[in-house]
Design an enzyme around this catalytic site. Structure first.
Site: not given
Ligand code: NAP
Length: 277
Positions: A64, A85, A100, A126, A148-149, A224
């Site tokens: 992305k 996206n 998004d 993220g 955030n963590r 999802y």
């Molecule tokens: P990303 O950029 O990799 O970011 C991940 C985030 O999750 C970071 O803030 C990370 O914290 C945190 N994290 C990961 N594991 C964790 C845990 N065990 N406990 C607490 N925090 C944790 O991922 P992303 O693109 O933002 O995606 C996030 C979610 O959104 C995913 O589930 C994805 O499938 C979903 N999503 C859905 C859609 C939709 O259309 N429905 C669209 C986009 C994304 P740290 O900074 O501390 O590592």
């Protein structure tokens, strides 16, 4: 029309079935493929896709951010999210957008979950959080907390959005926090959104106190899933009335991308009902 979705991994993607559903509504012939594309090959791959007649691409993890490098024109919402996206060819130029945030807001409105004057807690800082925060702020919430963590990443995200928002962006409206919320005066929220990727891992270990759901009208996990995630289970245990996964957002962000690619506005209700969203 040649369309597709790129990312790595890509096998799980539901984009082909969503876009085929939209195309069928208009008897539109399109080819929509999943393409496994790594970060290293991404820029060359995208260039050759558009040179060989491709019209539009959905973009998922981990591409992305990197796709912005090959884009000739970037929408203001993709600039705010620092991520795209979707891409498409417009006047022989590659245009990048981030749908998004609009997808989430449309989904919340369909579900009659109010944003205006509400307190919203977002877990995660993220790519997904970056994409949704600017769109939520446009709907005039009372407060948006990004927890955030790794708290530094929440601080960074908030600072980045405040900088783009200029002097109108009050720090009392958008605030960073850690997952323990120990810097906050209020710990009661109307809407709790899980934008972490915790639900994607097998143990789904998300260390938050269940009190974050106390008094909340709604909770939404952006992930999802066919079954309730742990986040969704926790929300239901705390009697949150409206608990959803990210299917609705996925369908609505796809609908916005489809509209831009084709000029046609698809009806999303069939796909939303198919998952009970
Ligand atoms: P990303 O950029 O990799 O970011 C991940 C985030 O999750 C970071 O803030 C990370 O914290 C945190 N994290 C990961 N594991 C964790 C845990 N065990 N406990 C607490 N925090 C944790 O991922 P992303 O693109 O933002 O995606 C996030 C979610 O959104 C995913 O589930 C994805 O499938 C979903 N999503 C859905 C859609 C939709 O259309 N429905 C669209 C986009 C994304 P740290 O900074 O501390 O590592």
């Amino acid at each position: 029309m040649k369309l597709g979705v790129i990312g790595s991994p890509i096998e799980h993607s539901k984009s082909p079935e969503i876009h085929t559903n939209f195309a069928d509504q208009f008897d539109l012939e399109l080819v929509f493929e999943k393409y496994l594309v790594s970060k290293n090959e991404c820029l060359e791959w995208v260039k050759s896709f558009f040179e060989s007649g491709g019209h539009g691409l959905s973009v998922t993890l981990p591409l992305k951010e990197v796709v912005l490098e090959i884009s000739d024109d970037i929408s203001s919402r993709a600039k705010q999210a620092a991520a795209a996206n979707m891409l498409f060819l417009k006047d022989d130029k590659i245009f990048a957008d981030c749908t998004d945030g609009l997808g989430l807001v449309t989904d919340l409105k369909t579900k009659e979950i109010n944003i205006a004057d509400k307190k919203i807690l977002i877990l995660g800082a993220g790519g997904a959080a970056k994409g949704i925060v600017p769109s939520l702020l446009k709907e005039n919430p009372e407060q948006v907390i990004v927890a955030n963590r790794t708290p530094e990443k929440a601080i960074q995200l908030v600072a980045q959005i405040q900088e783009l928002g200029g002097s109108q962006m009050k720090s009392s409206i958008l605030m960073p926090s850690s997952l323990t919320l120990d810097n906050l005066e209020t710990t009661s929220f109307d809407l709790v959104i899980n934008a972490t990727s915790a639900s994607t891992s097998a143990d789904q270990n998300l260390e938050v106190d269940s009190s974050i759901f106390k008094g909340a009208a709604a909770a939404l996990d952006l992930y999802y899933s066919q079954t309730d995630t742990k986040f969704m289970q926790m929300a239901k245990e705390q009697s949150v009335a409206k608990v959803y996964d990210g299917w609705g957002m996925l369908v609505e962000q796809a609908a916005e991308s489809f509209s831009q690619w084709t000029g046609l506005k698809p009806d999303t209700s069939g796909l939303l009902e198919s998952r009970g969203a």
